[in-house]
Design an enzyme around this catalytic site. Structure first.
Site, PDB file in Angstrom:
ATOM      1  N   ASN A  23      19.574  18.740 -26.630  1.00  0.00           N
ATOM      2  CA  ASN A  23      18.854  17.788 -25.550  1.00  0.00           C
ATOM      3  C   ASN A  23      18.856  18.368 -24.032  1.00  0.00           C
ATOM      4  OD1 ASN A  23      17.658  16.587 -27.428  1.00  0.00           O
ATOM      5  ND2 ASN A  23      18.981  14.787 -27.254  1.00  0.00           N
ATOM      6  N   CYS A 116       7.915   7.548 -33.824  1.00  0.00           N
ATOM      7  CA  CYS A 116       8.800   8.198 -34.726  1.00  0.00           C
ATOM      8  C   CYS A 116       9.676   7.265 -35.305  1.00  0.00           C
ATOM      9  CB  CYS A 116       9.660   9.441 -34.338  1.00  0.00           C
ATOM     10  SG  CYS A 116      10.886   8.757 -33.311  1.00  0.00           S
ATOM     11  N   ASP A 304      22.652   8.027 -29.558  1.00  0.00           N
ATOM     12  CA  ASP A 304      22.527   8.946 -30.628  1.00  0.00           C
ATOM     13  C   ASP A 304      23.911   9.142 -31.483  1.00  0.00           C
ATOM     14  OD1 ASP A 304      20.818  11.535 -28.683  1.00  0.00           O
ATOM     15  OD2 ASP A 304      20.076   9.558 -29.744  1.00  0.00           O
TER      16      ASP A 304
HETATM   17  C1  EPZ Z   1      15.966  11.539 -25.017  1.00  0.00           C
HETATM   18  O1  EPZ Z   1      14.617  10.693 -25.588  1.00  0.00           O
HETATM   19  C2  EPZ Z   1      16.513  12.052 -26.141  1.00  0.00           C
HETATM   20  N1  EPZ Z   1      15.758  13.197 -26.674  1.00  0.00           N
HETATM   21  C3  EPZ Z   1      16.840  11.103 -27.605  1.00  0.00           C
HETATM   22  O2  EPZ Z   1      17.487  11.844 -28.498  1.00  0.00           O
HETATM   23  C4  EPZ Z   1      17.794   9.996 -26.923  1.00  0.00           C
HETATM   24  O3  EPZ Z   1      17.858   9.073 -28.251  1.00  0.00           O
HETATM   25  C5  EPZ Z   1      17.252   9.276 -25.868  1.00  0.00           C
HETATM   26  O4  EPZ Z   1      16.780  10.251 -24.618  1.00  0.00           O
HETATM   27  C6  EPZ Z   1      18.147   8.237 -25.250  1.00  0.00           C
HETATM   28  O5  EPZ Z   1      19.413   8.843 -24.691  1.00  0.00           O
HETATM   29  C7  EPZ Z   1      15.868  14.254 -25.759  1.00  0.00           C
HETATM   30  O6  EPZ Z   1      16.309  14.211 -24.648  1.00  0.00           O
HETATM   31  C8  EPZ Z   1      14.553  15.500 -26.158  1.00  0.00           C
HETATM   32  P1  EPZ Z   1      14.043   7.811 -23.231  1.00  0.00           P
HETATM   33  P2  EPZ Z   1      13.595   9.936 -24.736  1.00  0.00           P
HETATM   34  O7  EPZ Z   1      12.869   8.050 -22.592  1.00  0.00           O
HETATM   35  O8  EPZ Z   1      13.629  10.655 -23.434  1.00  0.00           O
HETATM   36  C9  EPZ Z   1      11.549   3.539 -23.414  1.00  0.00           C
HETATM   37  C10 EPZ Z   1      18.007  12.878 -30.541  1.00  0.00           C
HETATM   38  O9  EPZ Z   1      18.372  12.350 -31.623  1.00  0.00           O
HETATM   39  N2  EPZ Z   1      11.001   4.362 -22.931  1.00  0.00           N
HETATM   40  O10 EPZ Z   1      15.409   7.894 -22.454  1.00  0.00           O
HETATM   41  O11 EPZ Z   1      12.389   9.896 -25.336  1.00  0.00           O
HETATM   42  C11 EPZ Z   1      12.005   4.091 -24.758  1.00  0.00           C
HETATM   43  O12 EPZ Z   1      11.077   3.474 -25.596  1.00  0.00           O
HETATM   44  C12 EPZ Z   1      16.918  12.106 -29.787  1.00  0.00           C
HETATM   45  O13 EPZ Z   1      18.650  13.887 -30.056  1.00  0.00           O
HETATM   46  C13 EPZ Z   1       9.536   3.879 -22.284  1.00  0.00           C
HETATM   47  O14 EPZ Z   1       9.670   2.528 -22.526  1.00  0.00           O
HETATM   48  O15 EPZ Z   1      14.424   8.545 -24.402  1.00  0.00           O
HETATM   49  C14 EPZ Z   1      13.412   3.724 -25.351  1.00  0.00           C
HETATM   50  O16 EPZ Z   1      13.424   2.239 -25.658  1.00  0.00           O
HETATM   51  C15 EPZ Z   1      16.318  10.985 -30.329  1.00  0.00           C
HETATM   52  N3  EPZ Z   1       8.664   4.242 -21.665  1.00  0.00           N
HETATM   53  C16 EPZ Z   1      14.130   3.821 -24.026  1.00  0.00           C
HETATM   54  O17 EPZ Z   1      13.043   3.922 -22.940  1.00  0.00           O
HETATM   55  C17 EPZ Z   1       8.812   5.722 -21.485  1.00  0.00           C
HETATM   56  O18 EPZ Z   1       8.103   6.075 -20.669  1.00  0.00           O
HETATM   57  C18 EPZ Z   1      14.955   5.174 -23.819  1.00  0.00           C
HETATM   58  O19 EPZ Z   1      14.027   6.223 -23.979  1.00  0.00           O
HETATM   59  C19 EPZ Z   1       9.719   6.511 -21.847  1.00  0.00           C
HETATM   60  C20 EPZ Z   1      10.897   5.522 -22.692  1.00  0.00           C
END
Ligand code: EPZ
Length: 422
Positions: A23, A116, A304
């Site tokens: 990440n 997903c 994670d």
């Molecule tokens: C990042 O995903 C990571 N992926 C994820 O790792 C990790 O679980 C996650 O951050 C939380 O730490 C990468 O960095 C590539 P978020 P991301 O935006 O950025 C909501 C793994 O296993 N949200 O921080 O997609 C969302 O629904 C993966 O390595 C919105 O509502 O996560 C969630 O509930 C899985 N609107 C929360 O925020 C948005 O526009 C956290 O999402 C974006 C997110």
């Protein structure tokens, strides 16, 4: 299709060398699209998600060479085209090309993100941030077209979204003026993206906090940069060592990134020693205490590592509580643990309780998401008998040579091609 066949129980012993952080590598590879100069990255994990993102860069006309964890990217010749939508749909992290391509080509199309198994994965934070910086956004049934002749410096609230914060950072580093981000995510991989860009001449203040100030510069210079070790992989292997009552040196366990995990280990009664800022020695640990986990944004307990910790819950005395606050679909693995004999109750999409210690038995199990897959490997390592783990290509997305690393620690694990009839 491939499968992992694991025979347990086994006690892990020896040293595991942790790979570079998935990440951190993904946003840093996406950020290379901002460079006219070549970028060389070392300690890049050779995993499916990295290969998939490189496929997207190649489809844009970038030249990439990736050998023995060293990645060279020449993005100077990128044409003004959109990334291949089929490739983008397959990789959630492709959302990280949104800002760099908008900055570079003044326009970008991004298909609606595939949800997903861990949750809906919306992108409202990303879109509202770029709109605030001046992008025109046209949405249709296929996705979003963003256009911006010139982005404007702004104040953005990133709502602690990790990739949302990363997209704003990439949009702002070449945007004249001062952009501020509040409620910025501060995970180690967000810090690594900032440090990579600062090494190339970007001006970013507040790295590691939830408030960033970015002053735009004209261009980024040619650099070579080493990716940090993977916080989640190192936590996963530390947990596997504890679960198997093993004795393992985790080389690449950055203690500064793992305060909440180590605090949990203290509470549970884990026998460990911090050998250096990047090495943790796990020693045989018996009589684990039950615990509560509530996943939080960094520096709280990482979502994670929620699933891998559940294996310790199956072996701890009494009832442990799990509260997954970040995603609504991240407890799917619980049903697989129950198949192996674990005593679990899923209260709702966010909460479960696990009572231990219970013996686990080998079974045929499926990895629903990347971290759940790693969790089931640990479960199979401590279970009595043979387990067969399906859909392991999901695990290959984020863990490099995972069965090889476990085999070096003494696990009885092998990868087999699934015969079609099975
Ligand atoms: C990042 O995903 C990571 N992926 C994820 O790792 C990790 O679980 C996650 O951050 C939380 O730490 C990468 O960095 C590539 P978020 P991301 O935006 O950025 C909501 C793994 O296993 N949200 O921080 O997609 C969302 O629904 C993966 O390595 C919105 O509502 O996560 C969630 O509930 C899985 N609107 C929360 O925020 C948005 O526009 C956290 O999402 C974006 C997110």
């Amino acid at each position: 299709m491939e499968q992992l066949i694991i025979n347990g129980p086994s006690k892990l012993k020896g040293t595991v060398k942790i790979s570079g952080a998935k990440n951190a590598a993904l946003p840093i590879i996406a950020a290379s699209l901002l460079f006219r100069q070549d970028v060389t990255l070392t300690n890049v994990p050779d995993i499916k998600d990295v290969r998939a993102l490189l496929g997207i860069l190649d489809s844009l006309g970038a030249e990439t060479t990736f050998k023995k964890n060293v990645l060279k990217i020449s993005a100077g010749k990128i044409q003004e085209v959109d990334p291949d939508p089929e490739l983008v749909k397959r990789l959630r992290a492709s959302i990280l090309t949104l800002a760099p391509l908008l900055v570079r080509n003044k326009k970008v199309f991004i298909p609606h993100p595939g949800g997903c198994l861990i949750g809906s994965r919306p992108m409202d934070v990303h879109l509202s941030a770029l709109k605030r910086m001046g992008a025109e956004i046209i949405s249709d049934s296929n996705g979003y077209q963003l256009e911006a002749d010139k982005l404007m410096p702004s104040h953005i609230c990133a709502e602690f979204s990790v990739t949302g914060t990363e997209n704003v950072i990439m949009a702002a580093v070449l945007t004249e003026g001062e952009t501020t981000i509040s409620l910025a995510a501060s995970e180690p991989h967000v810090q690594d993206l900032c440090n990579f860009l600062i090494t190339a001449g970007a001006k970013i203040e507040g790295v590691g906090t939830h408030n960033l100030t970015i002053t735009g510069v004209d261009k980024l210079k040619k650099i070579s940069y080493q990716i940090i070790p993977d916080q989640i992989e190192s936590g996963t292997f530390a947990i596997a060592a504890i679960a198997t009552k093993g004795e393992v040196l985790v080389d690449g366990f950055v203690t500064a990134h793992q305060e909440s995990l180590l605090s949990k280990f203290d509470h549970i009664g884990v026998n460990y020693e911090v050998i250096s800022p990047t090495k943790l020695q796990i020693r045989p640990t018996h009589n684990l205490k039950n615990f509560k986990i509530r996943t939080e944004i960094y520096p709280g307990f990482p979502t994670d590592l929620q699933a891998p910790m559940s294996i310790l819950a199956t072996q701890s005395d009494g009832s442990s509580e799990i509260y997954e606050t970040i995603f609504e679909g991240r407890l799917g693995y619980i049903s697989e643990l129950s198949k192996m004999g674990a005593s679990c109750v899923t209260r709702d999409a966010h909460q479960a309780s696990i009572t231990g210690p219970t013996p686990l038995f080998g079974a045929r199990i499926t990895s629903f998401d990347l971290r759940a897959g790693a969790t089931l490997i640990i479960a199979a390592l401590i279970a009595q008998g043979e387990s067969r783990l399906d859909q392991i290509e999901i695990i290959d997305r984020g863990y490099e040579n995972i069965e090889h690393k476990f085999k070096l620690l003494g696990a009885n694990i092998r990868r087999v091609a699934l015969r079609e009839i099975e």
